[in-house]
Design an enzyme around this catalytic site. Structure first.
Site, short mmCIF file in Angstrom:
data_model
loop_
_atom_site.label_atom_id
_atom_site.label_comp_id
_atom_site.label_asym_id
_atom_site.label_seq_id
_atom_site.Cartn_x
_atom_site.Cartn_y
_atom_site.Cartn_z
N GLU A 196 4.01 48.86 16.51
CA GLU A 196 3.14 49.76 17.28
C GLU A 196 3.07 49.44 18.77
O GLU A 196 2.16 49.90 19.45
CB GLU A 196 1.72 49.80 16.68
CG GLU A 196 1.68 50.20 15.20
CD GLU A 196 0.28 50.43 14.68
OE1 GLU A 196 -0.48 51.19 15.30
OE2 GLU A 196 -0.05 49.84 13.63
N ASP A 216 -6.20 54.09 16.35
CA ASP A 216 -6.35 53.78 14.93
C ASP A 216 -5.37 54.67 14.17
O ASP A 216 -5.12 55.80 14.59
CB ASP A 216 -7.78 54.12 14.50
CG ASP A 216 -8.10 53.60 13.12
OD1 ASP A 216 -8.90 52.66 13.02
OD2 ASP A 216 -7.56 54.14 12.12
N TYR A 285 -10.58 41.22 8.10
CA TYR A 285 -11.39 40.16 8.71
C TYR A 285 -10.69 39.51 9.89
O TYR A 285 -10.36 38.33 9.85
CB TYR A 285 -11.83 39.15 7.64
CG TYR A 285 -12.84 39.77 6.71
CD1 TYR A 285 -14.21 39.73 7.00
CD2 TYR A 285 -12.45 40.44 5.55
CE1 TYR A 285 -15.14 40.33 6.18
CE2 TYR A 285 -13.37 41.04 4.72
CZ TYR A 285 -14.71 40.98 5.05
OH TYR A 285 -15.64 41.59 4.23
N HIS A 288 -12.35 43.30 15.31
CA HIS A 288 -11.87 44.52 15.97
C HIS A 288 -13.05 45.47 16.17
O HIS A 288 -14.04 45.41 15.43
CB HIS A 288 -10.76 45.19 15.16
CG HIS A 288 -11.17 45.54 13.77
ND1 HIS A 288 -11.11 44.65 12.73
CD2 HIS A 288 -11.68 46.67 13.25
CE1 HIS A 288 -11.55 45.22 11.62
NE2 HIS A 288 -11.91 46.46 11.91
N HIS A 290 -14.31 49.54 16.98
CA HIS A 290 -13.92 50.96 16.90
C HIS A 290 -14.44 51.73 18.10
O HIS A 290 -15.60 51.57 18.50
CB HIS A 290 -14.51 51.58 15.63
CG HIS A 290 -14.00 50.97 14.37
ND1 HIS A 290 -12.98 51.53 13.62
CD2 HIS A 290 -14.35 49.84 13.70
CE1 HIS A 290 -12.74 50.77 12.56
NE2 HIS A 290 -13.56 49.73 12.59
P1 M7G Z 1 -12.31 48.19 9.34
O1 M7G Z 1 -13.59 48.21 10.11
O2 M7G Z 1 -11.77 46.84 8.98
O3 M7G Z 1 -12.48 48.95 8.00
O4 M7G Z 1 -11.29 49.01 10.23
P2 M7G Z 1 -12.17 50.38 7.43
O5 M7G Z 1 -10.68 50.41 7.15
O6 M7G Z 1 -12.95 50.40 6.15
O7 M7G Z 1 -12.63 51.36 8.44
C1 M7G Z 1 -9.94 48.78 10.29
C2 M7G Z 1 -9.34 49.98 10.99
O8 M7G Z 1 -7.98 49.72 11.20
C3 M7G Z 1 -9.45 51.25 10.17
O9 M7G Z 1 -10.07 52.26 10.94
C4 M7G Z 1 -8.00 51.58 9.82
O10 M7G Z 1 -7.74 52.98 9.83
C5 M7G Z 1 -7.24 50.89 10.91
N1 M7G Z 1 -5.90 50.44 10.50
C6 M7G Z 1 -5.59 49.88 9.31
N2 M7G Z 1 -4.26 49.58 9.31
C7 M7G Z 1 -3.57 48.95 8.21
C8 M7G Z 1 -3.74 49.95 10.52
C9 M7G Z 1 -2.43 49.86 11.09
O11 M7G Z 1 -1.45 49.40 10.51
N3 M7G Z 1 -2.32 50.32 12.37
C10 M7G Z 1 -3.38 50.88 13.05
N4 M7G Z 1 -3.16 51.32 14.28
N5 M7G Z 1 -4.62 50.97 12.53
C11 M7G Z 1 -4.79 50.50 11.25
#
Ligand code: M7G
Length: 348
Positions: A196, A216, A285, A288, A290
């Site tokens: 990415e 995201d 974990y 990060h 949002h």
């Molecule tokens: P989170 O707060 O850990 O939990 O957010 P959630 O998934 O329950 O919201 C992680 C965020 O990373 C999410 O909004 C996912 O959509 C985003 N995300 C997850 N993956 C595996 C990737 C990825 O490979 N690339 C990108 N750009 N975003 C990701």
């Protein structure tokens, strides 16, 4: 509705989006280069056409041959479906999602679509409208190979609110997430520019207060209404909100300031139009944050799951140990192992 393509130099932005999605676009172009009649003729004349067709489909379409095991969840309102199945004998989860209608495509929709009348009554009529194929895309997310945890993550489940004290975190949650949480390899790939890299919107390379800001993967970047970026911190020692103390204030304020500035610069969206928050519990974990369009009801942005970055900063300014000692509430799905741990400890 505003279009991302109109914001910054239009050609450049659209090209970036195309490059980021090369695979999908290539399938489109391949399809459009051959008319239906030409294809039918070729298949009819060629005795090996079935085999060729199979090989061609399999190479152009990585989802060719996907076998559905079960629909984990779907929503007519959100127009999405989460599907568990097998892709080349591996477990996979596929998320199909109809994309929003963009204002800059309206002219093409009205002038270039086929319409079938459903019904007409007085001044009212409804139609089935078939827009040109390239305006009829579905955002498709593939997790392959998917683990059992991925399958469970997307399965619709009863949820329960858990209240976790600081002590519960250390005795129940922390040992659980240390042994059970999702791999954060994808995060390290982003930080190390192994994946990415072309999608990065801003980076502060400082190993202490630095971070990478990028879309995201839930956001297809085609419109600003559902803008969603994540800031991933460079340091690898903070798992979640629970790991934050006043020592991390420079990191958090840096992310807020530079994240908001870069979003204003790149997308023209002001800080007052953003909600900036952390999930607790997160799925991954590695700390990060949002960044969402204020008006967008992103999944997981409710009060039981999201903590505004500005509140987090103020809480830490008032009490360095706030997230070490305070109780935090969060929802857990019925099948989540952590819920059983809380039940076993008599906390539910
Ligand atoms: P989170 O707060 O850990 O939990 O957010 P959630 O998934 O329950 O919201 C992680 C965020 O990373 C999410 O909004 C996912 O959509 C985003 N995300 C997850 N993956 C595996 C990737 C990825 O490979 N690339 C990108 N750009 N975003 C990701």
């Amino acid at each position: 509705m505003s279009s991302v393509c109109r914001k910054t130099p239009p050609k450049k932005r659209c090209l970036r989006i195309k490059m980021a999605e090369t695979g999908k676009r290539e399938v489109d172009f391949a399809d459009r280069n051959e008319t239906d009649t030409a294809k039918a003729k070729r298949l009819k004349n060629d005795p090996n056409s079935d085999q060729d067709n199979h090989n061609e489909s399999a190479s152009a379409n990585p989802l060719f041959g996907f076998k559905t095991t079960t629909v984990l969840r779907d929503s007519a309102r959100e127009k999405n479906m989460f599907i568990h199945g097998k892709l080349n004998d591996q477990d996979a989860v596929i998320i199909l999602e109809k994309t929003p209608i963009r204002e800059d495509t309206l002219l093409e929709i009205f002038n270039g679509s086929r319409l079938k009348l459903d019904m007409r009554n007085d001044i009212y009529s409804t139609y089935q409208l078939q827009p040109p194929a390239h305006l009829n895309e579905m955002k498709t997310t593939v997790v392959c190979p998917a683990t059992e945890k991925h399958v469970k993550k997307y399965l619709r489940q009863e949820t329960y609110l858990v209240q976790e004290t600081g002590e519960d975190y250390r005795s129940i949650t922390l040992p659980y997430i240390q042994s059970q949480s999702f791999s954060v390899q994808w995060v390290y790939n982003i930080l190390e520019k192994k994946a990415e890299a072309e999608r990065i919107v801003y980076e502060d390379p400082d190993q202490d207060v630095g971070f990478v800001l990028l879309p995201d993967f839930k956001w297809d970047q085609k419109q600003l209404d559902d803008l969603h970026l994540i800031a991933i911190v460079h340091r690898r020692d903070i798992k979640s909100l629970r790991g934050l103390t006043a020592l991390h204030l420079p990191l958090l304020t840096n992310i807020r300031k530079k994240g908001e500035e870069s979003i204003l610069k790149r997308y023209g969206v002001a800080a007052s139009k953003l909600k900036v928050y952390l999930h607790y519990q997160p799925s991954y974990y590695h700390l990060h944050i949002h960044f969402n369009a204020l008006s967008y009801e992103a999944p997981g942005c409710g009060v039981e799951h999201a903590h505004l970055l500005s509140d987090v900063i103020q809480n830490l300014q008032a009490d360095s140990q706030y997230y070490h000692s305070r109780s935090l509430s969060f929802p857990l799905r019925a099948d989540q192992g952590l819920l059983s741990k809380f039940k076993d400890a008599g906390k539910l």
